[in-house]
Scaffold this motif. Structure first.
Motif, PDB file in Angstrom:
ATOM      1  N   SER A 116       0.834  -1.195   0.000  1.00 28.89           N
ATOM      2  CA  SER A 116       0.000   0.000   0.000  1.00 28.89           C
ATOM      3  C   SER A 116       0.875   1.253   0.000  1.00 28.89           C
ATOM      4  O   SER A 116       0.544   2.266  -0.615  1.00 28.89           O
ATOM      5  CB  SER A 116      -0.951  -0.038   1.193  1.00 28.89           C
ATOM      6  OG  SER A 116      -0.483   0.772   2.219  1.00 28.89           O
ATOM      7  N   LEU A 152       2.069   1.822  -3.552  1.00 25.49           N
ATOM      8  CA  LEU A 152       1.019   2.427  -4.369  1.00 25.49           C
ATOM      9  C   LEU A 152       0.842   3.899  -4.035  1.00 25.49           C
ATOM     10  O   LEU A 152       0.691   4.742  -4.919  1.00 25.49           O
ATOM     11  CB  LEU A 152      -0.305   1.709  -4.150  1.00 25.49           C
ATOM     12  CG  LEU A 152      -0.566   0.478  -4.983  1.00 25.49           C
ATOM     13  CD1 LEU A 152      -2.048   0.195  -5.017  1.00 25.49           C
ATOM     14  CD2 LEU A 152      -0.063   0.652  -6.404  1.00 25.49           C
ATOM     15  N   GLN A 153       0.851   4.197  -2.762  1.00 21.42           N
ATOM     16  CA  GLN A 153       0.675   5.575  -2.340  1.00 21.42           C
ATOM     17  C   GLN A 153       1.786   6.450  -2.896  1.00 21.42           C
ATOM     18  O   GLN A 153       1.539   7.515  -3.468  1.00 21.42           O
ATOM     19  CB  GLN A 153       0.660   5.653  -0.809  1.00 21.42           C
ATOM     20  CG  GLN A 153       0.255   7.005  -0.263  1.00 21.42           C
ATOM     21  CD  GLN A 153      -1.069   7.475  -0.825  1.00 21.42           C
ATOM     22  OE1 GLN A 153      -2.080   6.797  -0.730  1.00 21.42           O
ATOM     23  NE2 GLN A 153      -1.077   8.637  -1.452  1.00 21.42           N
ATOM     24  N   THR A 188       3.667   5.791  -5.409  1.00 19.80           N
ATOM     25  CA  THR A 188       3.568   5.843  -6.869  1.00 19.80           C
ATOM     26  C   THR A 188       2.644   6.971  -7.296  1.00 19.80           C
ATOM     27  O   THR A 188       2.976   7.760  -8.192  1.00 19.80           O
ATOM     28  CB  THR A 188       3.038   4.509  -7.420  1.00 19.80           C
ATOM     29  OG1 THR A 188       3.849   3.451  -6.961  1.00 19.80           O
ATOM     30  CG2 THR A 188       3.012   4.516  -8.933  1.00 19.80           C
ATOM     31  N   CYS A 189       1.480   7.051  -6.645  1.00 21.78           N
ATOM     32  CA  CYS A 189       0.545   8.111  -6.985  1.00 21.78           C
ATOM     33  C   CYS A 189       1.171   9.477  -6.736  1.00 21.78           C
ATOM     34  O   CYS A 189       1.070  10.385  -7.574  1.00 21.78           O
ATOM     35  CB  CYS A 189      -0.746   7.974  -6.167  1.00 21.78           C
ATOM     36  SG  CYS A 189      -1.708   6.524  -6.597  1.00 21.78           S
TER      37      CYS A 189
END
Lengths: 178, 93
Positions: free
Chosen positions: B46, B49-50, B52-53
């Protein structure tokens, strides 16, 4: 880090050439009063679109995200030419659903419901599916990708974005040397 | 393509193997400057992903800033010969 000679068929050199060509065109359109704020803003828009378009074009249609970008840009210019109001001529070719915020919320809710069924260590990956929603909005064409493709496309998208930024920085530095 | 461990068809993730996802996530981790240094630490999916955003958003902002800068610079550039020199030097690097 940079090789001494640009490989002419590398993504970086394809992007550089395409983008430079676009910049020259934009520069040639310069009216007399080229430094009014409105002019500058219009040029800013054109440059930004040219940068994104050049990168997507350099990648061609090999990637879902580049196809989505090119499609978006083309349909946008098409709808602008159709001067009669905002006719949404976007026949969703790349996306199976027109992702509005409500659709995304429902999708998210549906996944959360399914989460309650999975009690095993899949949970981490199901939570991933929920979090990927944010990523889907950032990567062009992300709404229609499955999780695996989304992650793969994201990696490629990031590589291209960093190349784009690198080249744009170089150009800006060279221009500002004058 | 379908997972070695067969799951119920309810989850949309069931047809993808865990290993595939782990590989893809770690590939992403290597691309993000924030997380590259922590390669040997356990970074949660997670978090990847965070970040990456966040990273994509910052790259978008950089593109906007550079476009802005270029539009200001183009306003002050007139000569075509300068441009040719720029292009040449860029393509030769």
């Amino acid at each position: 880090m940079d090789s001494q000679h640009l490989n002419p068929s590398s993504l970086k050199s394809r992007f550089t050439a395409t983008f430079l060509r676009a910049l020259i065109k934009i520069n040639a359109q310069k009216p007399i009063s080229s430094s009014s704020p409105r002019e500058i803003f219009q040029r800013y828009r054109r440059i930004k679109v040219a940068a994104d378009k050049s990168m997507a074009y350099s990648v061609r249609s090999r990637r879902t995200w580049s196809r989505a970008t090119l499609w978006k840009l083309r349909s946008r210019s098409r709808s602008r030419l159709a001067s009669s109001g905002r006719r949404s001529s976007v026949k969703t070719r790349t996306t199976t659903t027109t992702t509005t915020t409500t659709t995304a919320t429902n999708h998210r809710a549906a996944i959360v419901e399914k989460t309650s069924h999975e009690k095993e260590n899949k949970e981490d990956h199901v939570g991933l599916a929920v979090q990927a929603e944010e990523l889907r909005e950032l990567v062009p064409g992300g709404e229609s990708m499955d999780l695996c493709n989304l992650l793969d496309e994201t990696a490629h998208y990031i590589k291209c974005l960093t190349t784009q930024v690198q080249v744009m920085k170089k150009i800006a530095n060279l221009y500002s040397l004058e | 393509m379908s997972g070695r461990r067969s799951r119920s068809k309810q989850s949309s993730v069931s047809s993808i193997t865990d290993d595939q996802i782990t590989d893809l996530v770690s590939k992403l981790q290597h691309l993000i400057p924030e997380l590259r240094r922590r390669r040997f630490d356990k970074v949660s999916t997670s978090k990847v992903l965070q970040e990456t955003c966040n990273y994509i958003r910052s790259l978008h902002r950089e593109v906007e800033d550079l476009s802005d800068r270029l539009s200001q610079l183009l306003a002050s550039t007139d000569s075509d010969s300068d441009q040719a020199a720029i292009i040449r030097s860029l393509l030769m690097q």
